[in-house]
Design an enzyme around this catalytic site. Sequence first.
Site, PDB file in Angstrom:
ATOM      1  N   SER A 299      73.950 -23.812   5.082  1.00 13.11           N
ATOM      2  CA  SER A 299      73.101 -24.779   5.785  1.00 13.11           C
ATOM      3  C   SER A 299      71.659 -24.689   5.302  1.00 13.11           C
ATOM      4  O   SER A 299      71.192 -23.639   4.854  1.00 13.11           O
ATOM      5  CB  SER A 299      73.135 -24.527   7.293  1.00 13.11           C
ATOM      6  OG  SER A 299      74.445 -24.559   7.786  1.00 13.11           O
TER       7      SER A 299
HETATM    8  N1  SAH Z   1      76.956 -20.942   8.863  1.00 19.26           N
HETATM    9  C1  SAH Z   1      77.223 -21.229   7.486  1.00 19.26           C
HETATM   10  C2  SAH Z   1      77.381 -22.722   7.247  1.00 19.26           C
HETATM   11  C3  SAH Z   1      78.588 -23.006   6.428  1.00 19.26           C
HETATM   12  S1  SAH Z   1      79.130 -24.680   6.410  1.00 19.26           S
HETATM   13  C4  SAH Z   1      76.168 -20.609   6.586  1.00 19.26           C
HETATM   14  O1  SAH Z   1      75.182 -20.087   7.099  1.00 19.26           O
HETATM   15  O2  SAH Z   1      76.352 -20.619   5.372  1.00 19.26           O
HETATM   16  C5  SAH Z   1      80.326 -24.674   7.733  1.00 19.26           C
HETATM   17  C6  SAH Z   1      81.551 -23.835   7.548  1.00 19.26           C
HETATM   18  O3  SAH Z   1      82.434 -24.141   8.637  1.00 19.26           O
HETATM   19  C7  SAH Z   1      82.368 -24.101   6.292  1.00 19.26           C
HETATM   20  O4  SAH Z   1      82.455 -22.902   5.560  1.00 19.26           O
HETATM   21  C8  SAH Z   1      83.746 -24.529   6.807  1.00 19.26           C
HETATM   22  O5  SAH Z   1      84.826 -24.040   6.033  1.00 19.26           O
HETATM   23  C9  SAH Z   1      83.757 -23.932   8.194  1.00 19.26           C
HETATM   24  N2  SAH Z   1      84.662 -24.551   9.171  1.00 19.26           N
HETATM   25  C10 SAH Z   1      84.972 -25.858   9.339  1.00 19.26           C
HETATM   26  N3  SAH Z   1      85.841 -26.013  10.365  1.00 19.26           N
HETATM   27  C11 SAH Z   1      86.078 -24.765  10.865  1.00 19.26           C
HETATM   28  C12 SAH Z   1      86.881 -24.257  11.934  1.00 19.26           C
HETATM   29  N4  SAH Z   1      87.621 -25.048  12.718  1.00 19.26           N
HETATM   30  N5  SAH Z   1      86.880 -22.919  12.149  1.00 19.26           N
HETATM   31  C13 SAH Z   1      86.139 -22.080  11.380  1.00 19.26           C
HETATM   32  N6  SAH Z   1      85.374 -22.493  10.355  1.00 19.26           N
HETATM   33  C14 SAH Z   1      85.333 -23.829  10.102  1.00 19.26           C
END
Ligand code: SAH
Length: 223
Positions: free
Chosen positions: A67
């Site tokens: 993010s």
């Molecule tokens: N917090 C992260 C943001 C990553 S983007 C950071 O700091 O880098 C969001 C993430 O949510 C992705 O990796 C995606 O695979 C995950 N995601 C999407 N749906 C999900 C679910 N139902 N359960 C767990 N993870 C999920």
Amino acid sequence: MVKSGLLDKYREAREDMVRLLGDRGISDERVLSAMLKVERHLFVPIPLRSHAYDDAALPIGEGQTISQPFTVAIMTEALRVKDDDKILEIGTGSGYQAAVLAVLGARVFTIERIPSLLKTARQALDGMNVRYVSKSSDGTIGWKEFAPFDGIVVTAGGPEIPKTLVEQLKVGGRLIVPVGSHDFQQLKVVTKKSESNDYTVEDKSDFKFVPLIGRDGWPETDG
Ligand code: SAH
């Protein structure tokens, strides 16, 4: 965590990033100081490290992103983390948001649906001296074993407020979740008001997150 002197060649870039977050309206000094401590470049793929302190989302593989720092700051500020709070994160991704929460003093529980991303995130998190627990599964169903939580942060955007996550909050606890369409979502701050799961919702600004895929998110085929 933070190396001194010449070893930390990203220090200045990180200071500039934090100054920009302040200019953009982030006022919680604890959040700013945690983001000054966490080395974001360690959560970014090596070829992209020179961009690690841009205020931008960056690709981390599997079609997912780390993010944007401003988004991490807004979400973290909205959680109002106190020392030892139990915080559940849905969407570990790179592990960066989890690291910021841990440095703030939270006990972090984080769930990622894509195992390969979780593996890389664990390597980065284990390199820091922070406490966290993680697993790979569908985070929309929460983590009952460790509930109730003081706060829950969902870092992917879904079609509605996941009710199971509200159930897994303490009364007075806050759920930060982007809700909307595939193309853009509004960040919602949900505060649980009673054991019968009544809640209030405060709307923050619009953002663009990767899709939340799972039982209470978008169907798998959309991802
Ligand atoms: N917090 C992260 C943001 C990553 S983007 C950071 O700091 O880098 C969001 C993430 O949510 C992705 O990796 C995606 O695979 C995950 N995601 C999407 N749906 C999900 C679910 N139902 N359960 C767990 N993870 C999920």
